[in-house]
Scaffold this motif. Sequence first.
Motif, PDB file in Angstrom:
ATOM      1  N   CYS A 137       0.843  -1.198   0.000  1.00  0.00           N
ATOM      2  CA  CYS A 137       0.000   0.000   0.000  1.00  0.00           C
ATOM      3  C   CYS A 137       0.878   1.248   0.000  1.00  0.00           C
ATOM      4  O   CYS A 137       1.839   1.349   0.781  1.00  0.00           O
ATOM      5  N   ARG A 138       0.537   2.200  -0.855  1.00  0.00           N
ATOM      6  CA  ARG A 138       1.301   3.447  -0.942  1.00  0.00           C
ATOM      7  C   ARG A 138       1.216   4.261   0.345  1.00  0.00           C
ATOM      8  O   ARG A 138       2.151   4.971   0.705  1.00  0.00           O
ATOM      9  N   TYR A 139       0.116   4.140   1.076  1.00  0.00           N
ATOM     10  CA  TYR A 139      -0.121   5.015   2.221  1.00  0.00           C
ATOM     11  C   TYR A 139       0.355   4.424   3.556  1.00  0.00           C
ATOM     12  O   TYR A 139       1.069   5.066   4.300  1.00  0.00           O
ATOM     13  N   CYS A 140      -0.033   3.202   3.843  1.00  0.00           N
ATOM     14  CA  CYS A 140       0.326   2.624   5.146  1.00  0.00           C
ATOM     15  C   CYS A 140       1.432   1.577   5.043  1.00  0.00           C
ATOM     16  O   CYS A 140       1.896   1.078   6.065  1.00  0.00           O
ATOM     17  N   GLU A 141       1.826   1.228   3.819  1.00  0.00           N
ATOM     18  CA  GLU A 141       2.891   0.279   3.535  1.00  0.00           C
ATOM     19  C   GLU A 141       2.559  -1.157   3.954  1.00  0.00           C
ATOM     20  O   GLU A 141       3.444  -1.992   4.094  1.00  0.00           O
ATOM     21  N   ARG A 142       1.283  -1.456   4.126  1.00  0.00           N
ATOM     22  CA  ARG A 142       0.857  -2.837   4.416  1.00  0.00           C
ATOM     23  C   ARG A 142       1.101  -3.694   3.186  1.00  0.00           C
ATOM     24  O   ARG A 142       0.774  -3.304   2.074  1.00  0.00           O
TER      25      ARG A 142
END
Length: 153
Positions: A137-142
């Motif tokens: 994920c670009r935002y939370c890096e999950r």
Amino acid sequence: MSKTELKVKSIRNGTVIDHIKKNRALNILSMLNLPDDETSIMVAINVESPDMERKDIIKIEGRELSQEEVDKLVLLAPKATVNIIRDYEIVKKSQLKLNDDIHDVVKCSNPNCITNSNEPIENIFHVESKEPILLKCRYCERNMDYDDIESQF
């Protein structure tokens, strides 16, 4: 044709999805909301292949995949080939290609990610690995693997 070969009927019009990693055809059918009451489907699971050792094949009579379906399919079967059939002839043959970034095809599996809030934010993932598939994920890096992706379809 020898006695050891199985002849599968050709389809007049529709889609053939070939070179699916073995034992994944049923996941793809689920993603496509198949089977239904109107569509004829032929499925071969875990069959021998000179290219892949073993593979799955799906033939869908009377239906061509939408771009949205192809965008999902590439996540479940990144090495698949999609053939469009019209009047028993292949009119288009496409090798699926997994892009480096995926936009609005799947949602982040992190419930606390900003993309799962009420904010109008596009779901964007970077492809960390194509085989086995791994998205970040670009935002939370999950990180999301095949099972995380498949569970959304």
